[in-house]
Design a protein around this motif. Structure first.
Motif, short mmCIF file in Angstrom:
data_model
loop_
_atom_site.label_atom_id
_atom_site.label_comp_id
_atom_site.label_asym_id
_atom_site.label_seq_id
_atom_site.Cartn_x
_atom_site.Cartn_y
_atom_site.Cartn_z
N VAL A 64 -65.68 -3.25 -7.84
CA VAL A 64 -66.43 -1.99 -8.01
C VAL A 64 -66.35 -1.22 -6.69
CG1 VAL A 64 -68.68 -0.98 -8.58
CG2 VAL A 64 -68.04 -3.18 -9.58
N HIS A 65 -65.91 0.03 -6.77
CA HIS A 65 -65.69 0.84 -5.56
C HIS A 65 -66.62 2.06 -5.59
CE1 HIS A 65 -61.85 -1.42 -5.21
NE2 HIS A 65 -61.89 -1.33 -6.54
N SER A 66 -67.23 2.34 -4.46
CA SER A 66 -68.16 3.49 -4.37
C SER A 66 -67.60 4.53 -3.42
CB SER A 66 -69.52 3.02 -3.85
OG SER A 66 -70.11 2.12 -4.77
N THR B 165 -57.54 4.62 -18.71
CA THR B 165 -58.60 5.14 -17.84
C THR B 165 -59.65 5.83 -18.69
OG1 THR B 165 -56.97 5.53 -16.12
CG2 THR B 165 -59.07 6.66 -15.86
N ILE B 166 -60.90 5.43 -18.50
CA ILE B 166 -62.01 6.08 -19.21
C ILE B 166 -62.86 6.75 -18.13
CG2 ILE B 166 -64.02 5.71 -20.71
CD1 ILE B 166 -62.52 3.22 -21.79
N ARG B 167 -63.04 8.05 -18.24
CA ARG B 167 -63.68 8.78 -17.13
C ARG B 167 -64.78 9.71 -17.65
NH1 ARG B 167 -61.93 11.17 -11.59
NH2 ARG B 167 -63.48 12.80 -11.41
N GLU C 17 -61.14 -2.33 -13.04
CA GLU C 17 -61.77 -1.94 -11.77
C GLU C 17 -62.60 -0.69 -12.05
OE1 GLU C 17 -60.21 -2.70 -8.11
OE2 GLU C 17 -59.10 -4.44 -8.88
N ILE C 18 -63.77 -0.63 -11.44
CA ILE C 18 -64.68 0.51 -11.66
C ILE C 18 -64.73 1.32 -10.37
CG2 ILE C 18 -67.07 1.18 -12.16
CD1 ILE C 18 -67.32 -1.54 -13.67
N ILE C 19 -64.50 2.62 -10.49
CA ILE C 19 -64.61 3.50 -9.32
C ILE C 19 -65.70 4.53 -9.62
CG2 ILE C 19 -63.41 5.10 -7.76
CD1 ILE C 19 -60.78 3.88 -8.74
N GLU C 20 -66.79 4.45 -8.88
CA GLU C 20 -67.85 5.47 -9.08
C GLU C 20 -67.86 6.40 -7.88
OE1 GLU C 20 -70.66 5.70 -7.16
OE2 GLU C 20 -71.35 3.70 -6.60
N MET C 21 -68.11 7.70 -8.14
CA MET C 21 -68.05 8.72 -7.09
C MET C 21 -69.30 9.57 -7.17
SD MET C 21 -64.13 9.52 -8.06
CE MET C 21 -64.43 8.92 -9.71
N HIS C 22 -70.00 9.67 -6.04
CA HIS C 22 -71.24 10.43 -6.03
C HIS C 22 -71.34 11.29 -4.76
CE1 HIS C 22 -72.50 7.69 -9.24
NE2 HIS C 22 -73.45 8.57 -9.52
N VAL D 289 -71.05 15.24 -7.77
CA VAL D 289 -72.38 15.03 -8.38
C VAL D 289 -72.43 13.57 -8.82
CG1 VAL D 289 -74.02 15.76 -10.15
CG2 VAL D 289 -72.60 17.46 -9.01
N ALA D 290 -71.94 13.25 -10.01
CA ALA D 290 -71.91 11.86 -10.49
C ALA D 290 -70.69 11.70 -11.38
CB ALA D 290 -73.19 11.54 -11.26
N HIS D 291 -69.78 10.83 -10.99
CA HIS D 291 -68.51 10.67 -11.69
C HIS D 291 -68.17 9.17 -11.71
CE1 HIS D 291 -67.97 14.96 -10.48
NE2 HIS D 291 -68.66 14.52 -9.46
N GLN D 292 -67.50 8.77 -12.76
CA GLN D 292 -67.07 7.36 -12.78
C GLN D 292 -65.80 7.21 -13.60
OE1 GLN D 292 -69.83 3.96 -13.01
NE2 GLN D 292 -68.77 3.36 -14.89
N GLN D 293 -64.87 6.41 -13.11
CA GLN D 293 -63.75 6.04 -13.97
C GLN D 293 -63.63 4.53 -14.03
OE1 GLN D 293 -60.78 8.63 -12.29
NE2 GLN D 293 -59.62 6.87 -11.58
N VAL D 294 -63.31 4.08 -15.23
CA VAL D 294 -63.14 2.65 -15.45
C VAL D 294 -61.66 2.47 -15.79
CG1 VAL D 294 -63.96 0.66 -16.76
CG2 VAL D 294 -65.48 2.61 -16.39
N LEU D 295 -60.98 1.70 -14.97
CA LEU D 295 -59.52 1.53 -15.10
C LEU D 295 -59.21 0.15 -15.64
CD1 LEU D 295 -59.18 3.01 -11.69
CD2 LEU D 295 -57.35 3.48 -13.25
N PHE D 296 -58.49 0.13 -16.74
CA PHE D 296 -58.07 -1.14 -17.32
C PHE D 296 -56.55 -1.27 -17.17
CE2 PHE D 296 -61.87 0.07 -19.61
CZ PHE D 296 -62.58 -1.11 -19.68
N GLY D 297 -56.08 -2.47 -16.94
CA GLY D 297 -54.63 -2.67 -16.83
C GLY D 297 -54.20 -3.92 -17.56
N SER D 298 -53.04 -3.84 -18.19
CA SER D 298 -52.41 -5.04 -18.74
C SER D 298 -50.90 -4.81 -18.65
CB SER D 298 -52.86 -5.33 -20.17
OG SER D 298 -52.25 -4.43 -21.05
#
Ligand code: NAP
Length: 267
Positions: free
Chosen positions: A206-208, A230-232, A151-156, A215-224
């Motif tokens: 994808v969540h905004s 989490t890559i941020r 899941e991708i969460i972007e924050m602006h 300013v501009a931030h993003q985290q990419v969350l992987f799960g298994s």
């Protein structure tokens, strides 16, 4: 490298004003004009905040600007509709576009690629000029080979016009190229509040988030099973994007082809 003559579109904007600083402070770059829809016929030094910059004319009409001013590169940091028109017109006049403006459609990108191929001219469209963000996308693509659920969460900041961000779309595209397609979540899941699960790209969500202060931030969350990754990446100010703009200008002068994404020009 000989001096690169540059036009900046959107010089009063948050990104554009940083680009003006970058270009005027870089020895091998020269700011030859700006495109601004409000101050036609003035000089940049007449506009508040730019008093120290001499001899740079302001144009509203890109055609008039390109008929009058000799330039190598157009840096566009405006809005998607204007940015597309600027990029196409620049190519018509053999000026290479370096576009940071986000919100271009797939159709826009295909059209620009075709013009570049016909003209044998360089063009770079970079939804994110922050080198850390490009690495975040590359690392996410690596991780997606091993983690199918993401899941991708972007924050602006809350003045951003497009959602999801160009970076989130690009990340989803890069992940999609290596990830086995999967519709995520429970097959019977139901949104009791519409939009709760965000937008969907190839089964990924994808969540905004939009908030003042960001300013501009993003985290990419992987799960298994039994683990998450989490890559941020965080951009805390707009100067974080400028080293990427410089790399893009240098690259577009050397490489006569269409490039979508800074990751394609970083070594
Ligand atoms: P901003 O502060 O709103 O700046 C946009 C500027 O464009 C404003 O000064 C606006 O002028 C101007 N403009 C609008 N129409 C124009 C026209 N026809 N000709 C010339 N200038 C025009 O926005 P920002 O935060 O700088 O962002 C600009 C773009 O870059 C957005 O698409 C954003 O998503 C993108 N962005 C990209 C990156 C990246 O790394 N690639 C990073 C951050 C942002 P007025 O204010 O007078 O309307």
């Amino acid at each position: 490298m000989s001096i690169v003559k540059i036009i900046i579109a959107g010089p009063r904007g948050r990104m554009g004003s940083e680009a003006v600083k970058l270009v005027t402070n870089t020895e091998q770059f020269e700011l030859v004009a700006v495109l601004d829809h409000k101050f036609d016929g003035m000089m940049l030094s007449d506009i508040e905040g730019f008093q120290s910059i001499s001899s740079v004319p302001v144009y509203t009409d890109i055609v008039k600007c390109l008929e009058t001013i000799e330039a190598d590169v157009l840096i566009d940091l405006t809005t998607p509709e204007v940015g597309m028109y600027h990029a196409k017109t620049a190519l018509e006049y053999n000026v290479r576009p370096v576009v940071g403006t986000t919100g271009f459609s797939k159709g826009n990108l295909d059209e620009l690629q075709q013009i570049c191929e016909e003209k044998k001219l360089g063009c770079i469209i970079a939804p994110n000029f922050a080198i850390g963000a490009v690495l975040m996308m590359k690392f996410s693509q690596m991780a997606a080979k091993y983690f199918n659920d993401v899941e991708i969460i972007e924050m602006h900041h809350d003045q951003k016009l497009d959602a999801p961000s160009g970076t989130a779309v690009k990340t989803a595209e890069m992940i999609s190229a290596v990830r086995a397609a999967k519709r995520q979540g429970h097959p019977n899941e139901k949104e009791t509040l519409p939009g709760a699960r965000g937008a969907e790209f190839d089964g990924m969500h994808v969540h905004s988030v939009r908030l003042p202060g960001l300013v501009a931030h993003q985290q990419v969350l992987f799960g298994s099973d039994g683990q998450t990754l989490t890559i941020r990446h965080d951009s805390y100010n707009r100067s974080s994007f400028m080293s990427g703009v410089k790399v893009a200008v240098e690259s577009v002068m050397k490489n006569p082809s269409f490039v979508y994404g800074l990751e394609n020009i970083l070594e």
